[in-house]
Design a protein around this motif. Structure first.
Motif, PDB file in Angstrom:
ATOM      1  N   LEU A  70      38.590  15.352  10.893  1.00 35.83           N
ATOM      2  CA  LEU A  70      37.642  15.168   9.791  1.00 35.83           C
ATOM      3  C   LEU A  70      36.314  15.868  10.079  1.00 35.83           C
ATOM      4  O   LEU A  70      35.668  16.378   9.161  1.00 35.83           O
ATOM      5  CB  LEU A  70      37.413  13.682   9.527  1.00 35.83           C
ATOM      6  CG  LEU A  70      38.583  12.933   8.909  1.00 35.83           C
ATOM      7  CD1 LEU A  70      38.261  11.448   8.808  1.00 35.83           C
ATOM      8  CD2 LEU A  70      38.921  13.494   7.552  1.00 35.83           C
ATOM      9  N   LEU A  71      35.924  15.901  11.331  1.00 37.73           N
ATOM     10  CA  LEU A  71      34.695  16.601  11.704  1.00 37.73           C
ATOM     11  C   LEU A  71      34.822  18.097  11.433  1.00 37.73           C
ATOM     12  O   LEU A  71      33.905  18.719  10.888  1.00 37.73           O
ATOM     13  CB  LEU A  71      34.365  16.357  13.172  1.00 37.73           C
ATOM     14  CG  LEU A  71      33.070  16.970  13.694  1.00 37.73           C
ATOM     15  CD1 LEU A  71      31.873  16.372  12.972  1.00 37.73           C
ATOM     16  CD2 LEU A  71      32.946  16.762  15.182  1.00 37.73           C
ATOM     17  N   ASN A  72      35.969  18.668  11.769  1.00 42.63           N
ATOM     18  CA  ASN A  72      36.215  20.082  11.479  1.00 42.63           C
ATOM     19  C   ASN A  72      36.222  20.343   9.982  1.00 42.63           C
ATOM     20  O   ASN A  72      35.713  21.369   9.516  1.00 42.63           O
ATOM     21  CB  ASN A  72      37.538  20.536  12.096  1.00 42.63           C
ATOM     22  CG  ASN A  72      37.464  20.598  13.594  1.00 42.63           C
ATOM     23  OD1 ASN A  72      36.390  20.699  14.164  1.00 42.63           O
ATOM     24  ND2 ASN A  72      38.611  20.504  14.245  1.00 42.63           N
ATOM     25  N   ASP A  73      36.799  19.410   9.215  1.00 46.05           N
ATOM     26  CA  ASP A  73      36.822  19.535   7.765  1.00 46.05           C
ATOM     27  C   ASP A  73      35.401  19.538   7.199  1.00 46.05           C
ATOM     28  O   ASP A  73      35.075  20.332   6.325  1.00 46.05           O
ATOM     29  CB  ASP A  73      37.635  18.396   7.147  1.00 46.05           C
ATOM     30  CG  ASP A  73      37.748  18.522   5.649  1.00 46.05           C
ATOM     31  OD1 ASP A  73      38.054  19.628   5.174  1.00 46.05           O
ATOM     32  OD2 ASP A  73      37.534  17.499   4.955  1.00 46.05           O
ATOM     33  N   CYS A  74      34.560  18.652   7.716  1.00 43.27           N
ATOM     34  CA  CYS A  74      33.160  18.596   7.270  1.00 43.27           C
ATOM     35  C   CYS A  74      32.435  19.906   7.575  1.00 43.27           C
ATOM     36  O   CYS A  74      31.681  20.413   6.739  1.00 43.27           O
ATOM     37  CB  CYS A  74      32.425  17.435   7.934  1.00 43.27           C
ATOM     38  SG  CYS A  74      32.835  15.841   7.252  1.00 43.27           S
ATOM     39  N   LEU A 104      31.843  14.001  -0.028  1.00 43.73           N
ATOM     40  CA  LEU A 104      33.035  13.157   0.068  1.00 43.73           C
ATOM     41  C   LEU A 104      33.655  13.237   1.466  1.00 43.73           C
ATOM     42  O   LEU A 104      34.096  12.222   2.014  1.00 43.73           O
ATOM     43  CB  LEU A 104      34.064  13.573  -0.985  1.00 43.73           C
ATOM     44  CG  LEU A 104      33.731  13.210  -2.424  1.00 43.73           C
ATOM     45  CD1 LEU A 104      34.755  13.812  -3.372  1.00 43.73           C
ATOM     46  CD2 LEU A 104      33.681  11.705  -2.602  1.00 43.73           C
ATOM     47  N   SER A 105      33.664  14.429   2.048  1.00 48.81           N
ATOM     48  CA  SER A 105      34.239  14.559   3.394  1.00 48.81           C
ATOM     49  C   SER A 105      33.364  13.855   4.436  1.00 48.81           C
ATOM     50  O   SER A 105      33.878  13.274   5.388  1.00 48.81           O
ATOM     51  CB  SER A 105      34.436  16.027   3.760  1.00 48.81           C
ATOM     52  OG  SER A 105      33.213  16.684   3.908  1.00 48.81           O
ATOM     53  N   VAL A 107      33.791   6.677   7.700  1.00 57.36           N
ATOM     54  CA  VAL A 107      34.764   5.579   7.736  1.00 57.36           C
ATOM     55  C   VAL A 107      35.697   5.728   8.934  1.00 57.36           C
ATOM     56  O   VAL A 107      35.915   4.784   9.690  1.00 57.36           O
ATOM     57  CB  VAL A 107      35.584   5.537   6.420  1.00 57.36           C
ATOM     58  CG1 VAL A 107      36.716   4.531   6.523  1.00 57.36           C
ATOM     59  CG2 VAL A 107      34.675   5.201   5.255  1.00 57.36           C
ATOM     60  N   ASP A 108      36.251   6.912   9.093  1.00 57.14           N
ATOM     61  CA  ASP A 108      37.223   7.153  10.167  1.00 57.14           C
ATOM     62  C   ASP A 108      36.771   8.382  10.953  1.00 57.14           C
ATOM     63  O   ASP A 108      36.956   9.505  10.520  1.00 57.14           O
ATOM     64  CB  ASP A 108      38.615   7.380   9.575  1.00 57.14           C
ATOM     65  CG  ASP A 108      39.668   7.575  10.638  1.00 57.14           C
ATOM     66  OD1 ASP A 108      39.477   7.062  11.756  1.00 57.14           O
ATOM     67  OD2 ASP A 108      40.679   8.231  10.343  1.00 57.14           O
ATOM     68  N   ASN A 109      36.182   8.150  12.101  1.00 57.25           N
ATOM     69  CA  ASN A 109      35.578   9.237  12.867  1.00 57.25           C
ATOM     70  C   ASN A 109      36.605   9.857  13.810  1.00 57.25           C
ATOM     71  O   ASN A 109      36.946   9.292  14.836  1.00 57.25           O
ATOM     72  CB  ASN A 109      34.379   8.693  13.661  1.00 57.25           C
ATOM     73  CG  ASN A 109      33.486   9.789  14.168  1.00 57.25           C
ATOM     74  OD1 ASN A 109      33.743  10.967  13.950  1.00 57.25           O
ATOM     75  ND2 ASN A 109      32.432   9.409  14.847  1.00 57.25           N
ATOM     76  N   ASN A 110      37.114  11.049  13.437  1.00 56.93           N
ATOM     77  CA  ASN A 110      38.003  11.783  14.333  1.00 56.93           C
ATOM     78  C   ASN A 110      37.704  13.281  14.242  1.00 56.93           C
ATOM     79  O   ASN A 110      36.967  13.739  13.370  1.00 56.93           O
ATOM     80  CB  ASN A 110      39.488  11.477  14.066  1.00 56.93           C
ATOM     81  CG  ASN A 110      39.948  11.928  12.710  1.00 56.93           C
ATOM     82  OD1 ASN A 110      39.364  12.811  12.102  1.00 56.93           O
ATOM     83  ND2 ASN A 110      41.011  11.318  12.223  1.00 56.93           N
ATOM     84  N   GLN A 111      38.279  14.028  15.144  1.00 55.22           N
ATOM     85  CA  GLN A 111      37.964  15.452  15.283  1.00 55.22           C
ATOM     86  C   GLN A 111      38.415  16.263  14.068  1.00 55.22           C
ATOM     87  O   GLN A 111      37.736  17.196  13.648  1.00 55.22           O
ATOM     88  CB  GLN A 111      38.624  16.012  16.554  1.00 55.22           C
ATOM     89  CG  GLN A 111      38.179  17.403  16.925  1.00 55.22           C
ATOM     90  CD  GLN A 111      36.690  17.476  17.229  1.00 55.22           C
ATOM     91  OE1 GLN A 111      36.111  16.527  17.744  1.00 55.22           O
ATOM     92  NE2 GLN A 111      36.085  18.595  16.907  1.00 55.22           N
TER      93      GLN A 111
END
Length: 91
Positions: free
Chosen positions: A50-54, A37-38, A44-48
């Motif tokens: 969300l990348l850290n969350d992944c 899900l992450s 959809v929305d590529n930012n830093q």
């Protein structure tokens, strides 16, 4: 079929082990689901952030899969394959 004492004891052990195995199996399945899900949100929305969350969720997936291998719920090669495929998804 007569129910001997050993059969009754064995059935109790089987139920105990099944619940123990289910705990580990559901843990890594939930971790994988949250990770996917992450990744979907990241696409959809590529930012830093969300990348850290992944990356954090991938770390949790690795941790839960390794625990399942440790208690012999998963074979080590199966775990390796799962981890490899999940890592490829993020790239």
């Amino acid at each position: 079929m007569p129910q001997t004492k050993s059969y009754i004891k064995n059935s109790k052990i089987i139920l105990r082990n099944r619940s123990r195995n289910k705990k580990y199996k559901s843990a890594f399945k939930k971790a994988i689901k949250n990770y996917l899900l992450s990744v979907k949100r990241l696409s959809v929305d590529n930012n830093q952030e969300l990348l850290n969350d992944c990356n954090n969720r991938l770390s949790l997936v690795y941790k839960s899969i390794d625990k399942a291998v440790k208690v012999k719920i998963l074979h080590k090669n199966t775990a390796s394959r799962k981890k490899s495929r999940l890592t490829k998804i993020m790239k």
